[in-house]
Design a protein around this motif. Structure first.
Motif, mmCIF file in Angstrom:
data_model
loop_
_atom_site.group_PDB
_atom_site.id
_atom_site.type_symbol
_atom_site.label_atom_id
_atom_site.label_comp_id
_atom_site.label_asym_id
_atom_site.label_seq_id
_atom_site.Cartn_x
_atom_site.Cartn_y
_atom_site.Cartn_z
ATOM 1 N N ASN A 135 -29.030 12.078 4.329
ATOM 2 C CA ASN A 135 -29.537 12.254 5.690
ATOM 3 C C ASN A 135 -30.932 11.610 5.779
ATOM 4 O OD1 ASN A 135 -30.289 13.195 8.192
ATOM 5 N ND2 ASN A 135 -29.564 15.286 7.854
ATOM 6 N N VAL A 136 -30.962 10.328 6.138
ATOM 7 C CA VAL A 136 -32.229 9.589 6.152
ATOM 8 C C VAL A 136 -32.483 9.039 7.556
ATOM 9 C CG1 VAL A 136 -33.484 7.578 5.251
ATOM 10 C CG2 VAL A 136 -32.102 8.974 3.712
ATOM 11 N N GLU A 137 -33.672 9.344 8.057
ATOM 12 C CA GLU A 137 -34.066 8.826 9.379
ATOM 13 C C GLU A 137 -35.110 7.732 9.187
ATOM 14 O OE1 GLU A 137 -35.019 11.742 12.370
ATOM 15 O OE2 GLU A 137 -36.579 10.471 13.255
ATOM 16 N N LEU A 166 -31.823 6.554 13.764
ATOM 17 C CA LEU A 166 -32.813 5.513 14.071
ATOM 18 C C LEU A 166 -33.705 6.051 15.171
ATOM 19 C CD1 LEU A 166 -30.475 2.411 14.423
ATOM 20 C CD2 LEU A 166 -31.665 3.227 12.380
ATOM 21 N N ASN A 167 -34.973 6.200 14.841
ATOM 22 C CA ASN A 167 -35.877 6.780 15.828
ATOM 23 C C ASN A 167 -36.720 5.685 16.484
ATOM 24 O OD1 ASN A 167 -37.178 8.883 17.224
ATOM 25 N ND2 ASN A 167 -38.835 8.902 15.728
ATOM 26 N N ILE A 198 -27.261 7.569 14.704
ATOM 27 C CA ILE A 198 -27.649 8.271 15.935
ATOM 28 C C ILE A 198 -28.965 7.658 16.406
ATOM 29 C CG2 ILE A 198 -28.430 10.504 16.873
ATOM 30 C CD1 ILE A 198 -25.676 10.954 15.984
ATOM 31 N N PHE A 199 -29.079 7.364 17.680
ATOM 32 C CA PHE A 199 -30.353 6.875 18.225
ATOM 33 C C PHE A 199 -31.186 8.072 18.691
ATOM 34 C CE2 PHE A 199 -30.616 2.247 18.417
ATOM 35 C CZ PHE A 199 -29.409 1.948 17.781
ATOM 36 N N ALA A 222 -29.344 7.842 23.879
ATOM 37 C CA ALA A 222 -29.995 8.501 22.736
ATOM 38 C C ALA A 222 -29.368 9.881 22.567
ATOM 39 C CB ALA A 222 -31.498 8.635 22.979
ATOM 40 N N ARG A 223 -29.168 10.290 21.315
ATOM 41 C CA ARG A 223 -28.547 11.594 21.074
ATOM 42 C C ARG A 223 -29.395 12.495 20.178
ATOM 43 N NH1 ARG A 223 -26.833 10.925 25.119
ATOM 44 N NH2 ARG A 223 -24.675 10.686 25.841
ATOM 45 N N GLN A 224 -30.638 12.083 19.983
ATOM 46 C CA GLN A 224 -31.611 12.989 19.362
ATOM 47 C C GLN A 224 -32.925 12.835 20.115
ATOM 48 O OE1 GLN A 224 -32.374 13.756 14.985
ATOM 49 N NE2 GLN A 224 -34.282 12.640 15.425
ATOM 50 N N VAL A 225 -33.568 13.966 20.403
ATOM 51 C CA VAL A 225 -34.911 13.912 20.994
ATOM 52 C C VAL A 225 -35.869 14.639 20.058
ATOM 53 C CG1 VAL A 225 -36.380 14.628 22.909
ATOM 54 C CG2 VAL A 225 -34.085 13.801 23.373
#
Ligand code: KIV
Ligand code: ZN
Length: 514
Positions: A135-137, A166-167, A198-199, A222-225
């Motif tokens: 699990n790497v961002e 990907l942030n 996931i963006f 985007a699916r993560q905030v």
């Protein structure tokens, strides 16, 4: 079935980068447990390489949290990633978050690197992170001012290296919603392997647009905030978690995703973060401000009485406003006390710890018959601060305050097991008491902030005081709560001085910003 919107909370990392908002390890664990009750998906617990204190805090959060993923931040450097991997060892589920700047100005002026080199560092960092977890961002710092073509290249490369999130941070809060939303849509469309990750977005609030930019990104895929409780964060802060979550929930007609948080815990989290950091919440702050659900105008009140939906788009209870209920009282026994404290994330290691805390609870119940969760949270702060900083204790305080006379305060403290007494006059009872304490502790610190908040309602409510002291660029916050605000102020001042002295003893440098 709607998509899942991942809520990544960075109160403990980016939030802590607000000047004056530094938190102890114990305070971070309490906030992390509150975030877990809120059912936040990912908790960014800190930046382990930044200091030993940060490393230990991430480690403690990783060990304490069971349901949320715990994340540690790392620059795109082997030593940072190894340190983050080490700190996260105890977590049930962990994530390594690595970042490098991608805007022309940051690459040239800050990193002094060519774009190709930046891609190499990013790829290497992600591969190294994958040795610790799958699990790497990856964050492209200052993406808001980066060239889209370059973002496409680096993001494609890190996905191939194993990045799963990907942030896209708007690090300096420069973006505007329409353009930021379009950037997300373009990246997702142009990057050939974009479906493998996931963006995510991470927006700063320099133009007051962090929430609007984040929501525009969500509308565009985007699916993560990434967000923080009360919008805490560097400079003007980050996107506020409560606003993002409630906007997506309330306008489910607009968003084709849902967060699935336990929103009833929002207010408790907000109050906890505010009390620990000493950053008050402005009364008109959306969702968690004291006036957020209050109607002043007669025409509004009339409408709401007839039907709440005339002026209310959300229910106050849905974010925890009704949670300010009586939970314990005069007749509550040790078991009821212990079980509510445990639910609030404060377990007891020994019978003695429980007895001490219960004794304080009984003292409080004698003064204030109805005890709400916020009172218990304040009691936890007090128990913890005593356990951590035993050097100075308040033994007695007597104030004489009379119209037309200067108030006079006499304070007795126990410093390193020796009782000392000092007196001072002041412009008010609080001023006189803090001066009397200072005459004994001789901290020579500058008072940067003094604030009082009422923990619950009623004239018997506990006042919670925050005192911020600064000395040789070290900033600490002290807290104290009592039904008497002069005593609460004295406790807060002593707590802050104790923290300052502990820092001085350790010669512990405060961490710089990322
Ligand atoms: O604002 C920012 O770019 C950050 C990154 C480390 C994600 O905080
Ligand atoms: Zn940030």
């Amino acid at each position: 079935m709607k998509d899942k919107l991942i809520i990544f909370d960075t109160t403990l990392r980016d939030g802590e980068q607000s000047p004056g908002a530094s938190m102890t390890r114990e305070e971070k664990v309490r906030i992390a447990k509150a975030l877990e009750r809120l059912k936040v998906d990912v908790i960014e617990a800190g930046f382990p390489i930044a200091s030993v204190g940060d490393f230990e805090a991430v480690q403690a959060v990783a060990n304490a949290v069971k349901d949320s993923t715990v994340c540690g931040l790392a620059r795109a450097l082997d030593k940072d990633i190894d340190r983050a991997g080490e700190a996260l060892k105890g977590a049930n589920s962990c994530r390594i978050h690595t970042f490098i700047a991608t805007s022309p100005i940051h690459m040239k002026m800050k990193l002094n690197m060519e774009p190709e080199q930046v891609i190499e560092y990013a790829v290497r960092a992600v591969k190294r992170g994958r040795q610790f977890t799958d699990n790497v961002e990856f964050s492209a710092e200052d993406a808001g001012r980066s060239e889209e073509d370059f973002l496409c290249r680096i993001l494609e490369a890190v996905i191939n290296a194993g990045a799963t999130t990907l942030n896209i941070p708007d690090t300096v809060g420069y973006s505007v919603p329409q353009q930021f939303g379009a950037t997300i849509a373009n990246l997702m469309q142009r990057i050939p392997n974009s479906d493998k990750a996931i963006f995510s977005v991470h927006c700063h609030n320099d133009l007051g647009l962090a929430v609007a930019n984040s929501l525009a990104a969500v509308i565009n895929g985007a699916r993560q905030v990434e967000c923080t409780i009360n919008g805490l964060g560097e400079r003007a802060g980050n996107a506020s978690l409560e606003e993002i979550v409630m906007a997506v929930r309330t306008r489910h007609d607009v968003f084709d995703c849902e967060a699935g948080l336990n929103t009833g815990e929002i207010l408790a989290c907000s109050k906890l973060v505010s009390s620990i950091t000493g950053f008050p919440v402005q009364p008109n702050k959306a969702i968690v401000g004291a006036n957020a659900f209050a109607h002043e105008a007669g025409i509004h009140q009339d409408g709401v009485l007839k039907n709440p939906e005339t002026y209310e788009i959300m229910k106050a209870e849905d974010v925890g406003w009704s949670a300010n209920r009586i939970v314990l009282g005069k007749h509550s026994g040790r078991n009821a006390f212990k079980s509510r404290m445990t639910e609030l994330g404060h377990g007891f290691n020994t019978e003695q710890e429980l007895n001490d805390a219960f004794f304080r609870f009984k003292q409080l119940v004698d003064k204030k018959h109805e005890i709400v969760d916020e009172d218990l949270q304040a009691l936890i702060s007090e128990v913890n601060s005593d356990a951590e900083e035993e050097r100075i204790k308040l033994i007695a305080l007597k104030v004489c305050s009379e119209t037309g006379e200067m108030p006079n305060s006499t304070v007795t403290l126990c410093i390193d097991n020796e009782e000392v007494t000092g007196s001072s006059i002041g412009s008010g009872a609080v001023d006189a008491s803090l001066k009397a304490i200072e005459s004994l502790v001789k901290s020579e610190a500058t008072l940067e902030l003094y604030s009082v908040n009422s923990i619950s309602s009623g004239t018997d409510a506990q006042g919670e005081v925050t005192v911020r002291l600064e000395k040789t660029r070290r900033i600490v916050n002290g807290q104290g709560a009592d039904t008497d605000i002069v005593i609460a102020s004295a406790k807060a001042y002593i707590n802050a001085v104790s923290k300052l002295q502990a820092l001085e003893l350790k010669k512990h440098p405060q961490k710089g910003n990322v």
